[in-house]
Design a protein around this motif. Structure first.
Motif, PDB file in Angstrom:
ATOM      1  N   GLY A 136      12.927 -71.578 -16.673  1.00 54.92           N
ATOM      2  CA  GLY A 136      12.671 -70.852 -15.433  1.00 54.92           C
ATOM      3  C   GLY A 136      12.535 -69.347 -15.579  1.00 54.92           C
ATOM      4  N   ALA A 137      12.219 -68.871 -16.782  1.00 56.98           N
ATOM      5  CA  ALA A 137      12.057 -67.424 -16.987  1.00 56.98           C
ATOM      6  C   ALA A 137      10.973 -66.878 -16.051  1.00 56.98           C
ATOM      7  CB  ALA A 137      11.685 -67.130 -18.435  1.00 56.98           C
ATOM      8  N   ASP A 138      11.209 -65.679 -15.557  1.00 53.59           N
ATOM      9  CA  ASP A 138      10.220 -65.044 -14.694  1.00 53.59           C
ATOM     10  C   ASP A 138       9.294 -64.148 -15.526  1.00 53.59           C
ATOM     11  OD1 ASP A 138      11.671 -62.718 -15.243  1.00 53.59           O
ATOM     12  OD2 ASP A 138      12.547 -62.595 -13.246  1.00 53.59           O
ATOM     13  N   ARG A 139       8.378 -63.499 -14.840  1.00 52.99           N
ATOM     14  CA  ARG A 139       7.398 -62.656 -15.533  1.00 52.99           C
ATOM     15  C   ARG A 139       8.051 -61.557 -16.355  1.00 52.99           C
ATOM     16  NH1 ARG A 139       2.894 -61.891 -10.759  1.00 52.99           N
ATOM     17  NH2 ARG A 139       2.267 -64.077 -10.712  1.00 52.99           N
ATOM     18  N   ALA A 140       9.086 -60.949 -15.812  1.00 52.52           N
ATOM     19  CA  ALA A 140       9.762 -59.859 -16.531  1.00 52.52           C
ATOM     20  C   ALA A 140      10.383 -60.359 -17.830  1.00 52.52           C
ATOM     21  CB  ALA A 140      10.820 -59.208 -15.640  1.00 52.52           C
ATOM     22  N   GLU A 141      11.001 -61.535 -17.785  1.00 56.26           N
ATOM     23  CA  GLU A 141      11.614 -62.100 -18.996  1.00 56.26           C
ATOM     24  C   GLU A 141      10.563 -62.467 -20.038  1.00 56.26           C
ATOM     25  OE1 GLU A 141      15.213 -64.811 -18.063  1.00 56.26           O
ATOM     26  OE2 GLU A 141      13.960 -64.790 -16.256  1.00 56.26           O
ATOM     27  N   ILE A 142       9.469 -63.032 -19.588  1.00 57.62           N
ATOM     28  CA  ILE A 142       8.387 -63.397 -20.510  1.00 57.62           C
ATOM     29  C   ILE A 142       7.769 -62.131 -21.095  1.00 57.62           C
ATOM     30  CG2 ILE A 142       6.129 -64.523 -20.735  1.00 57.62           C
ATOM     31  CD1 ILE A 142       8.480 -66.500 -20.389  1.00 57.62           C
ATOM     32  N   ALA A 143       7.548 -61.123 -20.273  1.00 54.60           N
ATOM     33  CA  ALA A 143       6.989 -59.856 -20.764  1.00 54.60           C
ATOM     34  C   ALA A 143       7.915 -59.215 -21.790  1.00 54.60           C
ATOM     35  CB  ALA A 143       6.733 -58.897 -19.603  1.00 54.60           C
ATOM     36  N   ALA A 144       9.220 -59.265 -21.552  1.00 53.99           N
ATOM     37  CA  ALA A 144      10.177 -58.696 -22.501  1.00 53.99           C
ATOM     38  C   ALA A 144      10.107 -59.436 -23.835  1.00 53.99           C
ATOM     39  CB  ALA A 144      11.598 -58.752 -21.928  1.00 53.99           C
ATOM     40  N   PHE A 145       9.977 -60.758 -23.789  1.00 53.72           N
ATOM     41  CA  PHE A 145       9.838 -61.531 -25.020  1.00 53.72           C
ATOM     42  C   PHE A 145       8.559 -61.145 -25.755  1.00 53.72           C
ATOM     43  CE2 PHE A 145       7.781 -65.111 -27.124  1.00 53.72           C
ATOM     44  CZ  PHE A 145       8.677 -65.318 -28.162  1.00 53.72           C
ATOM     45  N   LEU A 146       7.448 -61.062 -25.037  1.00 50.64           N
ATOM     46  CA  LEU A 146       6.178 -60.704 -25.669  1.00 50.64           C
ATOM     47  C   LEU A 146       6.240 -59.307 -26.284  1.00 50.64           C
ATOM     48  CD1 LEU A 146       3.669 -62.084 -23.011  1.00 50.64           C
ATOM     49  CD2 LEU A 146       4.260 -63.114 -25.225  1.00 50.64           C
ATOM     50  N   ARG A 147       6.837 -58.381 -25.564  1.00 51.80           N
ATOM     51  CA  ARG A 147       6.988 -57.012 -26.075  1.00 51.80           C
ATOM     52  C   ARG A 147       7.831 -57.013 -27.356  1.00 51.80           C
ATOM     53  NH1 ARG A 147       9.054 -55.366 -21.991  1.00 51.80           N
ATOM     54  NH2 ARG A 147       7.167 -55.012 -20.788  1.00 51.80           N
ATOM     55  N   HIS A 148       8.909 -57.764 -27.337  1.00 53.74           N
ATOM     56  CA  HIS A 148       9.781 -57.874 -28.507  1.00 53.74           C
ATOM     57  C   HIS A 148       8.999 -58.441 -29.702  1.00 53.74           C
ATOM     58  CE1 HIS A 148      13.298 -58.830 -30.961  1.00 53.74           C
ATOM     59  NE2 HIS A 148      12.757 -60.021 -31.130  1.00 53.74           N
TER      60      HIS A 148
END
Length: 94
Positions: free
Chosen positions: A46-58
């Motif tokens: 259930g990750a939201d956009r912010a969590e997914i973006a943080a993963f991609l950035r990482h």
């Protein structure tokens, strides 16, 4: 069930290759497959956009050694979450 899983994998590959932050998807179509399992786990949880973006950035910084563009991870995260929702939340679980 197997074909649904394959469809999810192919959809995820298509989205990540469209983003193509290191510019190699045309030559190496599976370059971003290393992100499939972690992304699918986050989406299933259930990750939201912010969590997914943080993963991609990482991943861009720590795995690929790049500086993320100003909106690349956020735009891609939005596409991923929208796609995941459209798939019915990943009918191919398991």
């Amino acid at each position: 069930m197997r074909s649904e899983h394959r469809a999810v994998e192919n959809g995820l590959r298509r989205l990540l290759n469209a983003w193509d932050p290191i510019g190699v998807a045309d030559e190496v179509p599976d370059e971003y497959d290393c992100m499939h399992a972690p992304l699918l786990r986050r989406l299933r949880d259930g990750a939201d956009r912010a969590e997914i973006a943080a993963f991609l950035r990482h991943e861009l910084v720590d795995h690929f050694g790049l500086a993320p563009g100003p909106s690349g991870p956020e735009e891609t995260a939005a596409r991923l979450v929208t796609w995941w929702t459209a798939t019915g939340g990943g009918a191919a679980r398991g």
